[in-house]
Design an enzyme around this catalytic site. Sequence first.
Site, mmCIF file in Angstrom:
data_model
loop_
_atom_site.group_PDB
_atom_site.id
_atom_site.type_symbol
_atom_site.label_atom_id
_atom_site.label_comp_id
_atom_site.label_asym_id
_atom_site.label_seq_id
_atom_site.Cartn_x
_atom_site.Cartn_y
_atom_site.Cartn_z
ATOM 1 N N CYS A 338 53.506 33.219 41.821
ATOM 2 C CA CYS A 338 54.247 33.585 43.026
ATOM 3 C C CYS A 338 55.763 33.387 42.941
ATOM 4 O O CYS A 338 56.505 34.286 43.342
ATOM 5 C CB CYS A 338 53.670 32.913 44.264
ATOM 6 S SG CYS A 338 52.643 31.496 43.973
ATOM 7 N N ARG A 367 46.723 25.820 33.844
ATOM 8 C CA ARG A 367 46.502 24.713 34.772
ATOM 9 C C ARG A 367 45.720 23.621 34.069
ATOM 10 O O ARG A 367 44.773 23.902 33.333
ATOM 11 C CB ARG A 367 45.699 25.190 35.993
ATOM 12 C CG ARG A 367 46.428 26.245 36.777
ATOM 13 C CD ARG A 367 45.620 26.668 37.991
ATOM 14 N NE ARG A 367 46.300 27.753 38.679
ATOM 15 C CZ ARG A 367 45.790 28.414 39.699
ATOM 16 N NH1 ARG A 367 44.598 28.090 40.164
ATOM 17 N NH2 ARG A 367 46.468 29.388 40.283
ATOM 18 N N GLN A 385 45.277 35.738 36.019
ATOM 19 C CA GLN A 385 44.902 36.110 37.385
ATOM 20 C C GLN A 385 45.221 37.577 37.616
ATOM 21 O O GLN A 385 46.247 38.063 37.147
ATOM 22 C CB GLN A 385 45.725 35.302 38.385
ATOM 23 C CG GLN A 385 45.407 33.837 38.425
ATOM 24 C CD GLN A 385 46.218 33.160 39.507
ATOM 25 O OE1 GLN A 385 47.438 33.185 39.481
ATOM 26 N NE2 GLN A 385 45.536 32.559 40.469
ATOM 27 N N ASP A 387 46.675 39.010 40.002
ATOM 28 C CA ASP A 387 47.444 38.496 41.122
ATOM 29 C C ASP A 387 48.224 39.620 41.804
ATOM 30 O O ASP A 387 48.550 40.616 41.177
ATOM 31 C CB ASP A 387 48.443 37.468 40.565
ATOM 32 C CG ASP A 387 48.768 36.399 41.570
ATOM 33 O OD1 ASP A 387 48.295 36.498 42.725
ATOM 34 O OD2 ASP A 387 49.492 35.456 41.215
ATOM 35 N N HIS A 389 51.262 39.994 45.214
ATOM 36 C CA HIS A 389 51.937 39.434 46.387
ATOM 37 C C HIS A 389 52.440 40.566 47.238
ATOM 38 O O HIS A 389 53.007 41.530 46.736
ATOM 39 C CB HIS A 389 53.074 38.513 45.941
ATOM 40 C CG HIS A 389 52.560 37.322 45.210
ATOM 41 N ND1 HIS A 389 52.465 37.294 43.842
ATOM 42 C CD2 HIS A 389 52.040 36.159 45.654
ATOM 43 C CE1 HIS A 389 51.922 36.137 43.477
ATOM 44 N NE2 HIS A 389 51.647 35.427 44.542
ATOM 45 N N LYS A 469 43.072 31.588 54.790
ATOM 46 C CA LYS A 469 42.679 32.479 53.704
ATOM 47 C C LYS A 469 41.273 33.024 53.900
ATOM 48 O O LYS A 469 40.485 32.481 54.661
ATOM 49 C CB LYS A 469 42.747 31.737 52.370
ATOM 50 C CG LYS A 469 41.769 30.574 52.298
ATOM 51 C CD LYS A 469 41.634 30.020 50.898
ATOM 52 C CE LYS A 469 40.634 28.877 50.890
ATOM 53 N NZ LYS A 469 40.339 28.370 49.581
ATOM 54 N N HIS A 515 49.233 36.221 49.239
ATOM 55 C CA HIS A 515 48.788 36.095 47.850
ATOM 56 C C HIS A 515 47.365 36.621 47.816
ATOM 57 O O HIS A 515 46.598 36.312 48.702
ATOM 58 C CB HIS A 515 48.702 34.634 47.379
ATOM 59 C CG HIS A 515 49.891 33.804 47.659
ATOM 60 N ND1 HIS A 515 50.683 33.293 46.656
ATOM 61 C CD2 HIS A 515 50.420 33.355 48.812
ATOM 62 C CE1 HIS A 515 51.641 32.564 47.187
ATOM 63 N NE2 HIS A 515 51.506 32.574 48.494
#
Length: 642
Positions: A338, A367, A385, A387, A389, A469, A515
């Site tokens: 992000c 991670r 990911q 991902d 945004h 979420k 996200h």
Amino acid sequence: MTEISVRLPEGDPVSVPSPTTVAGALAELLSGKQRKRCVAATINEMQVDLDTELTEDTTISPIQIGSDEALEILRHSTAHVMAQAVRELFGDDVKVAIGPAIENGFYYDFYRDEPFSPDDFEKIEEKMTEISRAALPFTRSTINRLEAIETFNAQGEKYKVELLEELEDETISIYQQGPFVDLCRGPHLPNTSFIKDFKLLRVAGAYWRGDENKDVLQRIYGTVFFDKKELKKYLNQLEEAKKRDHRKLGKELQLFTTQDEIGPGLILWQPKGSQLRRLIEDYWKDEHYRHGYELLYTPHIARQDLWKTSGHLDFYSENMYASMEIDEVKYQLKPMNCPFHIGVYNSNKRSYREFPIRWAELGTVYRYERAGALHGLLRVRGFTQDDAHIFCREDQLEEEIFNILDLNLHILKTFGFSEYDIYLSTRPEKSVGTDDHWEQSTNALKQALEKKGLGYDIDPGEGVFYGPKIDIKIKDQLGRSWQCSTIQVDFNLPERFDVNYIGADNKEHRPIMIHRALMGSLERFIGVLIEHYAGAFPIWFAPTQARILNITDDQAEYCEKVYDELRKGGVRIEKDLRNEKLNYKIREAQVNKIPYMLIVGEKEKESGTVTVRMRDGKNLPPMSIEEFIEKIDQECRDQRGN
RNA sequence: GCCACUGUAGCUCAGGUGGUAGAGCAACGGAUUCGUAACCCGUAGGUCGGCGGUUCAACUCCGCCCAGUGGCUCCA
């Protein structure tokens, strides 16, 4: 003699002498056959034992074998019986903790210095069978709490004592079968004879009360059913799951590997797996472009200051790897994408006219996961990911969420997942943002879900600290669910990075950020795909679509030609021209789960065709190379929906 | 990270009580040219996860470490 009136929920009242028991009442209300299937009952929304005394008019809903409630009671009772068995076998060396029914079975936690071995299982199972044969009744009694504490204290059952000390009720219930007494709310089976079709499955460590600072207990897992067939079915399902294990298939099909030298939780994609992944990535990118996204690429490390600004060092540092120094400045590996997307956003002055901005990236993040948490592709330390945004105004939030859900379910469906559980997580205790923000965005999520006609459950307080979420758990072929998709509203990061846009009023405003990840991580998603399809992937993303098998060397030259043509025609093709018997080659291709085998003998060579053998063993009539290319192409387009 | 278990050739696995290792499949060589799930013969391949200790001698015993597995915790 007084009488009371008892009835089934749908039935007529019947008078019976009082006092009676639930079983006694049911004897009047049900036929013998039906009665035998009763293990407990529900009265006033409370589950009770069959020997519960009745002195008032009552409506009784029997809990019968075949229902989920009955199964749960069976499992709970079996846990007690296992505890009794362990107690009788290992005596006072063992302290009992808790033993609930769980999905698919039950467990009981014990404290014992010596570890339980799988060899012990046999003994415990034998003892349990003995207890079952004895048909010991489960008898409930109530007892003063302080008295109970004394009793359990005297037995040295410190875990029970701890539980009792925390209870608020003055009187508590205990259950006894044979010599074994356990603190329990119940209800239980009438007696132990119902417990026949059970199996102990494994033993594992577990913290007392789930707290890693407390004692480590040994948890024995088992399962039980009312019916031998059901037990067998479940055990078969476990076998099936084992066969589908993505770690096993990943090795066999040469999709991915890990190596000590490289490190745990770090995946090496072999050529086959890389091909598979590339196909998924390409599809994903196309689909996103089509749905109004633009694609980004961002770096893997950034200055530590970035992570201070983003708040990750405060909230997420436990999962981040240590910093490294470059030219005397600290940098850190990214755990999330992000901040980088925000960097792209902030590279220009933004106008409300640009909204909504949808940026997607297959972003690889790192991670730290605790060693014991790692698991194949499903839990790793470096992963990519899918991902994205989305920057938008508050009034666009609902529509954007709706669009995401739309794309999300569309993509999942294309991959063969059309069943899922959806969860909406609301504000947690530790959180940032105003009540207004939380309420509005939670509502936006709800409304988008409802507009899309999706059922969902609320997970109270399970939201991220920066916003509510939606999580989607997909169900695979075996009915197991996997968390993949997540859609999160964030009003924290825009604040931290002073993200803004110029509105129609020519003033600066703060956008909202969403996200979202649909597959979650490619590693995990591919792991799930492997298990879902048991390695036999649909043609559109099968790493190899077809393999050419010749019968004798005489067709080798023709096969080379076919191979070249198919490869040029975009078919993911392999050839097996070894001097082996056809049976041998077919077996190998079958084991490799290749969708189509193209068999080439003299006939095919003469007619310029191939004979197509499908993965299910069936044959298609011979077809020309062009026809086969067209067939594959058509199938892929059908499956991919484009 | 915690508890338990496991770690022998590319893969799957055998190797009572210590005397430096085998099988099947795969690989390679040869023979065979064989039409819908394993053809035959032969060859090669292992510092027995790593390091240290006990011992005349350790794959076998002990310790530490690494990795994997089942859970817990964590994460989502």
